[in-house]
Motif scaffolding. Structure first.
Motif, mmCIF file in Angstrom:
data_model
loop_
_atom_site.group_PDB
_atom_site.id
_atom_site.type_symbol
_atom_site.label_atom_id
_atom_site.label_comp_id
_atom_site.label_asym_id
_atom_site.label_seq_id
_atom_site.Cartn_x
_atom_site.Cartn_y
_atom_site.Cartn_z
ATOM 1 N N ALA A 241 0.822 -1.205 0.000
ATOM 2 C CA ALA A 241 0.000 0.000 0.000
ATOM 3 C C ALA A 241 0.858 1.258 0.000
ATOM 4 C CB ALA A 241 -0.924 0.004 1.212
ATOM 5 N N CYS B 61 -0.811 6.341 2.791
ATOM 6 C CA CYS B 61 -1.881 5.769 3.616
ATOM 7 C C CYS B 61 -1.413 5.503 5.044
ATOM 8 C CB CYS B 61 -2.371 4.453 3.009
ATOM 9 S SG CYS B 61 -3.060 4.577 1.346
ATOM 10 N N THR B 62 -0.181 5.075 5.186
ATOM 11 C CA THR B 62 0.281 4.567 6.482
ATOM 12 C C THR B 62 1.291 5.462 7.205
ATOM 13 O OG1 THR B 62 1.953 3.259 5.305
ATOM 14 C CG2 THR B 62 -0.135 2.165 5.838
ATOM 15 N N TRP C 60 -0.069 -3.475 4.294
ATOM 16 C CA TRP C 60 -0.081 -2.147 4.905
ATOM 17 C C TRP C 60 1.074 -2.090 5.892
ATOM 18 C CZ3 TRP C 60 -3.775 1.045 2.843
ATOM 19 C CH2 TRP C 60 -4.818 0.425 2.139
ATOM 20 N N HIS D 102 -6.315 -8.052 3.604
ATOM 21 C CA HIS D 102 -5.416 -7.051 4.162
ATOM 22 C C HIS D 102 -4.458 -7.673 5.182
ATOM 23 C CE1 HIS D 102 -7.830 -3.999 2.204
ATOM 24 N NE2 HIS D 102 -8.916 -4.524 2.749
#
Length: 246
Positions: A74, A78-79, A111, A142
């Motif tokens: 990802a 996002c992280t 992630w 995920h």
């Protein structure tokens, strides 16, 4: 029903693999196909740094055989943020860039969180609620790679389980080796390959990873990736583990 075990590496473009894992003279555009012939999975790292085009994902899918899987890393946007609950727009952009073009070659979404990111129960719960179950009709799985000791917390493990997200098991000198609950698939990142070992890990260690994967496969699919460490040895490590699983 037992799951399938897939073993791979991180990416496929790495100069030291040319002439070792890749035969001398192999065209760079044929390297992914070579990975598909000799391994059963790979992580896509390019998506961590920038978006890709739908046609690019479609091309990658066509380069590998049936049964091969891509784990997709990802986007860092996002992280790698202070407030994870505010990642919604970035998550939508990441999942909507064209990963559905991988079709049945799509494995889990990885992630990855920085080693400095600590477990904040409320914020992490809000983040997990942002993760979509599917994109363009393609189901998503995920996997959470957390790298701070604060995540070795029953509250986090329960939270991940309830969200159906796997907790990545990391073999690393500094990151915690956190074992999550069963969510129907497992994800391992093995990051201690050594240059002096022809297969990255000693034969007994490879057998140990194979045994661990077999045990986990009793309840679902398993994804094992040899990442970083002595990176030049990672393809050999993945191939050795595939042999050990036979």
């Amino acid at each position: 029903m037992a799951g399938r075990i897939r073993v791979g590496i991180g990416g496929w473009v790495y100069e030291p693999w040319r002439g070792t894992f890749y035969p001398a003279g192999l065209r760079q555009k044929d390297e992914l196909a070579h990975v598909g012939q000799h391994l059963t999975a790979t992580e896509i790292n390019a998506t961590y740094y920038s978006s890709q085009k739908p046609a690019t994902f479609a091309g990658w899918a066509k380069a590998v055989p049936e049964g091969f899987r891509f784990a997709v890393k990802a986007s860092r946007y996002c992280t790698n943020r202070r407030v994870l609950a505010e990642a919604g727009e970035s998550i939508t952009k990441f999942t909507g860039q064209g990963i559905a073009e991988l079709g049945d070659r799509l494995g889990p979404i990885l992630w990855q969180f920085m080693a400095t990111k600590k477990f904040d129960p409320d914020d992490f719960a809000a983040f997990l609620k942002l993760l979509p179950a599917s994109v363009d009709g393609v189901p998503l799985r995920h996997a959470l790679e957390v790298r701070h000791d604060s995540f070795a917390d029953p509250a986090f493990l329960a939270m991940a389980r309830d969200a159906g997200a796997a907790v990545v098991f990391a073999d690393h000198d500094e990151y915690p080796a956190i074992i999550g609950h069963d969510v129907g698939f497992a994800y391992m990142r093995l990051m201690r390959t050594q240059a002096e070992e022809p297969a990255g890990y000693a034969p007994a260690a490879i057998e140990g990873w194979a045994d661990r994967a077999r045990s986990q496969a009793q309840v679902g699919d398993v994804f094992a990736f040899f990442i970083s460490g002595a990176k030049e040895r990672n393809p050999a490590a993945a191939q050795a583990m595939i042999v050990a699983l036979k």
